[in-house]
Design a protein around this motif. Structure first.
Motif, PDB file in Angstrom:
ATOM      1  N   GLU A  77       0.805  -1.019   0.024  1.00  0.00           N
ATOM      2  CA  GLU A  77       0.056   0.138   0.079  1.00  0.00           C
ATOM      3  C   GLU A  77       0.746   1.267   0.025  1.00  0.00           C
ATOM      4  OE1 GLU A  77      -3.465   1.854   2.666  1.00  0.00           O
ATOM      5  OE2 GLU A  77      -3.290   0.210   2.597  1.00  0.00           O
ATOM      6  N   ILE A  78       1.853   1.273   0.881  1.00  0.00           N
ATOM      7  CA  ILE A  78       2.907   2.627   0.871  1.00  0.00           C
ATOM      8  C   ILE A  78       3.612   2.473  -0.440  1.00  0.00           C
ATOM      9  CG2 ILE A  78       4.953   3.295   1.719  1.00  0.00           C
ATOM     10  CD1 ILE A  78       4.131   1.812   4.396  1.00  0.00           C
ATOM     11  N   ALA A  79       3.748   1.262  -1.249  1.00  0.00           N
ATOM     12  CA  ALA A  79       4.515   1.633  -2.614  1.00  0.00           C
ATOM     13  C   ALA A  79       3.432   2.119  -3.520  1.00  0.00           C
ATOM     14  CB  ALA A  79       5.095   0.318  -2.991  1.00  0.00           C
ATOM     15  N   GLU A  80       2.490   1.753  -3.698  1.00  0.00           N
ATOM     16  CA  GLU A  80       1.391   2.106  -4.528  1.00  0.00           C
ATOM     17  C   GLU A  80       0.911   3.558  -4.392  1.00  0.00           C
ATOM     18  OE1 GLU A  80      -3.143   1.194  -6.113  1.00  0.00           O
ATOM     19  OE2 GLU A  80      -2.221  -0.359  -4.891  1.00  0.00           O
ATOM     20  N   LYS A  81       0.894   3.893  -3.016  1.00  0.00           N
ATOM     21  CA  LYS A  81       0.757   5.332  -2.549  1.00  0.00           C
ATOM     22  C   LYS A  81       1.887   6.168  -3.063  1.00  0.00           C
ATOM     23  CE  LYS A  81      -0.664   6.456   1.489  1.00  0.00           C
ATOM     24  NZ  LYS A  81      -0.779   6.908   2.735  1.00  0.00           N
ATOM     25  N   LEU A  82       3.068   5.899  -2.966  1.00  0.00           N
ATOM     26  CA  LEU A  82       4.363   6.593  -3.406  1.00  0.00           C
ATOM     27  C   LEU A  82       4.483   6.838  -5.075  1.00  0.00           C
ATOM     28  CD1 LEU A  82       7.162   5.317  -0.962  1.00  0.00           C
ATOM     29  CD2 LEU A  82       5.999   7.432  -1.109  1.00  0.00           C
ATOM     30  N   ILE A  83       4.111   5.541  -5.671  1.00  0.00           N
ATOM     31  CA  ILE A  83       3.871   5.790  -7.116  1.00  0.00           C
ATOM     32  C   ILE A  83       2.659   7.039  -7.471  1.00  0.00           C
ATOM     33  CG2 ILE A  83       3.304   4.182  -9.286  1.00  0.00           C
ATOM     34  CD1 ILE A  83       4.584   1.951  -7.507  1.00  0.00           C
ATOM     35  N   VAL A  84       1.663   6.662  -7.200  1.00  0.00           N
ATOM     36  CA  VAL A  84       0.684   7.641  -7.514  1.00  0.00           C
ATOM     37  C   VAL A  84       0.958   8.927  -7.389  1.00  0.00           C
ATOM     38  CG1 VAL A  84      -1.770   8.452  -6.929  1.00  0.00           C
ATOM     39  CG2 VAL A  84      -1.191   5.874  -7.174  1.00  0.00           C
ATOM     40  N   VAL A  93       1.180  17.406  -1.638  1.00  0.00           N
ATOM     41  CA  VAL A  93       1.753  16.339  -1.569  1.00  0.00           C
ATOM     42  C   VAL A  93       1.894  15.665  -0.017  1.00  0.00           C
ATOM     43  CG1 VAL A  93       4.110  15.253  -1.838  1.00  0.00           C
ATOM     44  CG2 VAL A  93       3.369  16.786  -3.601  1.00  0.00           C
ATOM     45  N   VAL A  94       2.335  16.510   0.821  1.00  0.00           N
ATOM     46  CA  VAL A  94       2.253  15.905   2.104  1.00  0.00           C
ATOM     47  C   VAL A  94       0.847  15.185   2.522  1.00  0.00           C
ATOM     48  CG1 VAL A  94       2.702  16.608   4.634  1.00  0.00           C
ATOM     49  CG2 VAL A  94       4.253  17.206   2.759  1.00  0.00           C
ATOM     50  N   GLN A  95      -0.107  16.024   2.249  1.00  0.00           N
ATOM     51  CA  GLN A  95      -1.492  15.658   2.584  1.00  0.00           C
ATOM     52  C   GLN A  95      -1.705  14.323   1.823  1.00  0.00           C
ATOM     53  OE1 GLN A  95      -3.950  18.814   1.365  1.00  0.00           O
ATOM     54  NE2 GLN A  95      -3.671  20.211   3.252  1.00  0.00           N
ATOM     55  N   MET A  96      -1.314  14.140   0.541  1.00  0.00           N
ATOM     56  CA  MET A  96      -1.358  12.989  -0.053  1.00  0.00           C
ATOM     57  C   MET A  96      -0.761  11.828   0.524  1.00  0.00           C
ATOM     58  SD  MET A  96      -1.091  14.466  -3.816  1.00  0.00           S
ATOM     59  CE  MET A  96      -1.487  13.330  -5.107  1.00  0.00           C
ATOM     60  N   LEU A  97       0.393  11.981   0.925  1.00  0.00           N
ATOM     61  CA  LEU A  97       1.020  10.893   1.667  1.00  0.00           C
ATOM     62  C   LEU A  97       0.533  10.476   3.031  1.00  0.00           C
ATOM     63  CD1 LEU A  97       4.999  12.047   0.670  1.00  0.00           C
ATOM     64  CD2 LEU A  97       3.534  10.190  -0.325  1.00  0.00           C
ATOM     65  N   LEU A  98      -0.036  11.577   3.838  1.00  0.00           N
ATOM     66  CA  LEU A  98      -0.483  11.251   4.993  1.00  0.00           C
ATOM     67  C   LEU A  98      -1.931  10.544   5.030  1.00  0.00           C
ATOM     68  CD1 LEU A  98       0.549  14.395   7.074  1.00  0.00           C
ATOM     69  CD2 LEU A  98       1.685  12.039   7.062  1.00  0.00           C
ATOM     70  N   GLY A  99      -2.567  10.829   3.794  1.00  0.00           N
ATOM     71  CA  GLY A  99      -3.957  10.475   3.639  1.00  0.00           C
ATOM     72  C   GLY A  99      -3.975   9.006   3.130  1.00  0.00           C
ATOM     73  N   LEU A 156      -4.777   5.681   0.918  1.00  0.00           N
ATOM     74  CA  LEU A 156      -4.661   5.494  -0.526  1.00  0.00           C
ATOM     75  C   LEU A 156      -5.848   5.503  -1.427  1.00  0.00           C
ATOM     76  CD1 LEU A 156      -2.722   4.287  -2.955  1.00  0.00           C
ATOM     77  CD2 LEU A 156      -3.251   2.054  -2.303  1.00  0.00           C
ATOM     78  N   GLN A 157      -6.805   4.942  -0.916  1.00  0.00           N
ATOM     79  CA  GLN A 157      -8.177   4.963  -1.665  1.00  0.00           C
ATOM     80  C   GLN A 157      -8.747   6.595  -1.987  1.00  0.00           C
ATOM     81  OE1 GLN A 157      -7.756   3.295   1.093  1.00  0.00           O
ATOM     82  NE2 GLN A 157      -9.252   3.662   2.644  1.00  0.00           N
ATOM     83  N   ASP A 158      -8.016   7.612  -1.048  1.00  0.00           N
ATOM     84  CA  ASP A 158      -8.652   8.973  -1.405  1.00  0.00           C
ATOM     85  C   ASP A 158      -7.964   9.430  -2.416  1.00  0.00           C
ATOM     86  OD1 ASP A 158     -10.391   8.564   0.736  1.00  0.00           O
ATOM     87  OD2 ASP A 158      -8.704   9.510   2.258  1.00  0.00           O
ATOM     88  N   LEU A 159      -6.821   8.769  -2.862  1.00  0.00           N
ATOM     89  CA  LEU A 159      -5.894   9.371  -4.150  1.00  0.00           C
ATOM     90  C   LEU A 159      -6.662   8.836  -5.474  1.00  0.00           C
ATOM     91  CD1 LEU A 159      -2.162   8.755  -3.105  1.00  0.00           C
ATOM     92  CD2 LEU A 159      -3.346  10.840  -3.045  1.00  0.00           C
ATOM     93  N   GLY A 160      -6.624  10.074  -6.160  1.00  0.00           N
ATOM     94  CA  GLY A 160      -7.205   9.611  -7.705  1.00  0.00           C
ATOM     95  C   GLY A 160      -5.848   9.427  -8.556  1.00  0.00           C
TER      96      GLY A 160
END
Length: 58
Positions: free
Chosen positions: A6-13, A32-38, A40-44
């Motif tokens: 999940e962390i790897a996928e988040k970093l890629i997105v 970017v910080v908000q995206m990393l702290l949030g 994964l399903q919230d990232l488009g």
């Protein structure tokens, strides 16, 4: 999905967002910080980072 996956996928997105061709499409560092702290399903998924008119195969 494991935590590492999940962390790897988040970093890629997030990375894909950061390499958008048009600077206006790239997130601010605050975002970017908000995206990393949030979550994964919230990232488009971002649009394609590089605009190409055609793909040629050599």
């Amino acid at each position: 999905m494991g935590d590492d996956e999940e962390i790897a996928e988040k970093l890629i997105v997030v990375a894909l967002w950061c390499i958008q061709w048009n600077p206006k499409d790239r997130p601010t560092m605050t975002k970017v910080v908000q995206m990393l702290l949030g979550e994964l399903q919230d990232l488009g998924m971002p649009p394609r980072p590089f605009a190409t008119s055609s793909i040629s195969e050599d």
